[in-house]
Design a protein around this motif. Sequence first.
Motif, PDB file in Angstrom:
ATOM      1  N   LEU A 325      -9.108 -23.717 -47.393  1.00  0.00           N
ATOM      2  CA  LEU A 325      -8.184 -23.252 -48.429  1.00  0.00           C
ATOM      3  C   LEU A 325      -8.938 -22.804 -49.670  1.00  0.00           C
ATOM      4  O   LEU A 325      -8.615 -21.774 -50.276  1.00  0.00           O
ATOM      5  CB  LEU A 325      -7.198 -24.367 -48.784  1.00  0.00           C
ATOM      6  CG  LEU A 325      -6.269 -24.840 -47.656  1.00  0.00           C
ATOM      7  CD1 LEU A 325      -5.350 -25.955 -48.157  1.00  0.00           C
ATOM      8  CD2 LEU A 325      -5.438 -23.692 -47.103  1.00  0.00           C
ATOM      9  N   ASN A 326      -9.972 -23.537 -50.042  1.00  0.00           N
ATOM     10  CA  ASN A 326     -10.778 -23.163 -51.200  1.00  0.00           C
ATOM     11  C   ASN A 326     -11.590 -21.908 -50.899  1.00  0.00           C
ATOM     12  O   ASN A 326     -11.741 -21.026 -51.753  1.00  0.00           O
ATOM     13  CB  ASN A 326     -11.706 -24.315 -51.575  1.00  0.00           C
ATOM     14  CG  ASN A 326     -12.289 -24.167 -52.964  1.00  0.00           C
ATOM     15  OD1 ASN A 326     -11.578 -23.849 -53.909  1.00  0.00           O
ATOM     16  ND2 ASN A 326     -13.585 -24.384 -53.091  1.00  0.00           N
ATOM     17  N   GLY A 327     -12.081 -21.811 -49.658  1.00  0.00           N
ATOM     18  CA  GLY A 327     -12.856 -20.629 -49.268  1.00  0.00           C
ATOM     19  C   GLY A 327     -12.046 -19.358 -49.279  1.00  0.00           C
ATOM     20  O   GLY A 327     -12.582 -18.273 -49.535  1.00  0.00           O
ATOM     21  N   PHE A 328     -10.735 -19.474 -49.017  1.00  0.00           N
ATOM     22  CA  PHE A 328      -9.844 -18.308 -49.084  1.00  0.00           C
ATOM     23  C   PHE A 328      -9.169 -18.188 -50.456  1.00  0.00           C
ATOM     24  O   PHE A 328      -8.278 -17.344 -50.632  1.00  0.00           O
ATOM     25  CB  PHE A 328      -8.787 -18.393 -47.992  1.00  0.00           C
ATOM     26  CG  PHE A 328      -9.279 -17.972 -46.632  1.00  0.00           C
ATOM     27  CD1 PHE A 328      -9.429 -16.632 -46.307  1.00  0.00           C
ATOM     28  CD2 PHE A 328      -9.619 -18.923 -45.673  1.00  0.00           C
ATOM     29  CE1 PHE A 328      -9.890 -16.239 -45.055  1.00  0.00           C
ATOM     30  CE2 PHE A 328     -10.090 -18.542 -44.421  1.00  0.00           C
ATOM     31  CZ  PHE A 328     -10.228 -17.196 -44.111  1.00  0.00           C
ATOM     32  N   ALA A 329      -9.563 -19.042 -51.391  1.00  0.00           N
ATOM     33  CA  ALA A 329      -9.073 -19.011 -52.780  1.00  0.00           C
ATOM     34  C   ALA A 329      -7.556 -19.201 -52.872  1.00  0.00           C
ATOM     35  O   ALA A 329      -6.888 -18.584 -53.701  1.00  0.00           O
ATOM     36  CB  ALA A 329      -9.490 -17.709 -53.463  1.00  0.00           C
ATOM     37  N   ILE A 330      -7.011 -20.080 -52.013  1.00  0.00           N
ATOM     38  CA  ILE A 330      -5.564 -20.340 -52.045  1.00  0.00           C
ATOM     39  C   ILE A 330      -5.251 -21.833 -52.213  1.00  0.00           C
ATOM     40  O   ILE A 330      -4.098 -22.230 -52.138  1.00  0.00           O
ATOM     41  CB  ILE A 330      -4.861 -19.806 -50.774  1.00  0.00           C
ATOM     42  CG1 ILE A 330      -5.522 -20.362 -49.504  1.00  0.00           C
ATOM     43  CG2 ILE A 330      -4.855 -18.287 -50.753  1.00  0.00           C
ATOM     44  CD1 ILE A 330      -4.827 -19.954 -48.216  1.00  0.00           C
ATOM     45  N   LYS A 331      -6.281 -22.646 -52.467  1.00  0.00           N
ATOM     46  CA  LYS A 331      -6.033 -24.082 -52.600  1.00  0.00           C
ATOM     47  C   LYS A 331      -5.114 -24.396 -53.776  1.00  0.00           C
ATOM     48  O   LYS A 331      -4.315 -25.346 -53.717  1.00  0.00           O
ATOM     49  CB  LYS A 331      -7.371 -24.841 -52.757  1.00  0.00           C
ATOM     50  CG  LYS A 331      -7.211 -26.344 -53.044  1.00  0.00           C
ATOM     51  CD  LYS A 331      -6.495 -27.060 -51.915  1.00  0.00           C
ATOM     52  CE  LYS A 331      -6.170 -28.507 -52.259  1.00  0.00           C
ATOM     53  NZ  LYS A 331      -5.081 -28.663 -53.225  1.00  0.00           N
ATOM     54  N   ASP A 332      -5.180 -23.609 -54.839  1.00  0.00           N
ATOM     55  CA  ASP A 332      -4.341 -23.892 -56.003  1.00  0.00           C
ATOM     56  C   ASP A 332      -2.856 -23.707 -55.710  1.00  0.00           C
ATOM     57  O   ASP A 332      -1.998 -24.186 -56.462  1.00  0.00           O
ATOM     58  CB  ASP A 332      -4.751 -23.011 -57.196  1.00  0.00           C
ATOM     59  CG  ASP A 332      -4.658 -21.525 -56.880  1.00  0.00           C
ATOM     60  OD1 ASP A 332      -4.674 -21.170 -55.684  1.00  0.00           O
ATOM     61  OD2 ASP A 332      -4.560 -20.725 -57.831  1.00  0.00           O
ATOM     62  N   GLN A 333      -2.526 -23.052 -54.593  1.00  0.00           N
ATOM     63  CA  GLN A 333      -1.124 -22.864 -54.200  1.00  0.00           C
ATOM     64  C   GLN A 333      -0.614 -24.012 -53.322  1.00  0.00           C
ATOM     65  O   GLN A 333       0.598 -24.230 -53.222  1.00  0.00           O
ATOM     66  CB  GLN A 333      -0.976 -21.557 -53.405  1.00  0.00           C
ATOM     67  CG  GLN A 333      -1.339 -20.298 -54.161  1.00  0.00           C
ATOM     68  CD  GLN A 333      -0.218 -19.830 -55.064  1.00  0.00           C
ATOM     69  OE1 GLN A 333       0.890 -20.355 -55.057  1.00  0.00           O
ATOM     70  NE2 GLN A 333      -0.503 -18.826 -55.881  1.00  0.00           N
ATOM     71  N   ILE A 334      -1.538 -24.724 -52.687  1.00  0.00           N
ATOM     72  CA  ILE A 334      -1.165 -25.608 -51.580  1.00  0.00           C
ATOM     73  C   ILE A 334      -1.673 -27.026 -51.816  1.00  0.00           C
ATOM     74  O   ILE A 334      -2.844 -27.232 -52.151  1.00  0.00           O
ATOM     75  CB  ILE A 334      -1.757 -25.075 -50.251  1.00  0.00           C
ATOM     76  CG1 ILE A 334      -1.277 -23.645 -50.004  1.00  0.00           C
ATOM     77  CG2 ILE A 334      -1.394 -25.981 -49.076  1.00  0.00           C
ATOM     78  CD1 ILE A 334      -2.071 -22.900 -48.945  1.00  0.00           C
TER      79      ILE A 334
END
Length: 483
Positions: A325-334
């Motif tokens: 999730l962090n590698g795809f830069a979407i962890k802040d959403q999930i």
Amino acid sequence: MFQSKKTIRRNFPLLGRMRYLLEALGPGARQYFIENDTDGKPFNRLQRSIVYQRSKKETDSMPFGTQLDVYKEGYEWINHSIKAIPFSKVNENPRVKIGSSQCEKPYEASLFNISAMSFGSLSKNAILALNNGAKQGEFYHNTGEGGLSPYHLQGGDVVWNIGTGYFSCRTDEGKFNYDEFIKRATLDNVKMIEIKFSQGAKPGHGGILPKEKVTDEIAEIRLVSKGKDILSPPTHSAFSTPLELMEFVKLLRKGSGGKPIGIKICIGNKTEFIAICKAMVETKTYLDFITVDGGEGGTGAAPQEYSDHVGMPLRDALAFVYDCLNGFAIKDQIKIIASGKVITGFDIIRNLSLGADLCNSARGMMFALGCIQALECHNNTCPTGVATQNPRLTKGLVPEEKSIRVARYHHETVKSAMDLMASAGLAHPDEVDRTVVSTRIERSKIQTFEETYPELKKGALLEGATVPNEFFRFWKRATSESF
């Protein structure tokens, strides 16, 4: 001596019968008279005792020092700080906001909650006690894939788990029924929707409810027929690709009125999870949460090979999911929810250290209900009335009494986790990272989780040129058009 099925009884017709009696008594005899405090499986006496003590509000302090071998490979500890924070300055019950930028009704969750356990697998009295305990302690209660029953709607916050059988929202043919979904998903008590891909105890197998446990009431709640084992399909029929999953997520978000939508998954083929991440990036449709279930997770009934040898263990899975999730830069959403043998404050901190935002517990909550680890869950003969549909046994579990114990256990465990954070000089769960916990990996070698699981840089999986070698072959094979 004339029967031919059992050799021992044929050769020793009187004394041979004792063998079967002793075999039946064996598990209980080992647990109460042979095993020491640190030997029992899946949970040892020390682990069970701390739940019993906290649920009864008895002292949970330990005299004379640890019984654990601190020089044994695998021993773990928290790296405390000289700048520890006074306990009085730490929030004893922090909340975690679950909801992406696309979620209209985000939910403020507790740090510790009730994991997925179905009505059917558990008795109605157990479900009543859990839900009322969740109400008292202000944390959520996951329904499990067995459907949304009246016993889940006693006032406690509910996460509705929807598995491959689509129980409580299915057609006669077992397909997803959107109209039935809307009826239940819009109820006030239902705070989040969880799409179940797999569970740690039997990933890729589907749920099992033996026909002995299927009552008329359970059949009605699940929208199935009675008289046979209820076996969930191993895969979903409402979608078959990551891109179709994103469309299904949008459909559920719309039908629930904008509530958080997530998935529950035990990590297996890494390529498939990366494919889900690619689909989220491509469609700009985000899950609100992901429940990561470890291969060590429990269940009422599963083939032994599945429990023992299928599914990635929780620690490795948490680090992998967070890094993706962090590698795809979407962890802040999930938000990431950890599930799998979580029963103490230290278990919570360890999971937060690896990337989780909050935790679920199933067997810990069962111990709070009075479970004695009799290992009778699959036989409908649970002596404590927790995992049975036998009225003679369930009457012993009084929901009004046990709900208080569930709430106490939750409160004391969250307080313990926050005390441990304070000792590490941390004031909030968001501050827990991979430097907080250390592990003895050899007799004379120690590593923090930061060293064992080096964290992936944000955005590293968006372009092939920046993908690390250990991820590249999985990343290259992953496509949003296929699992």
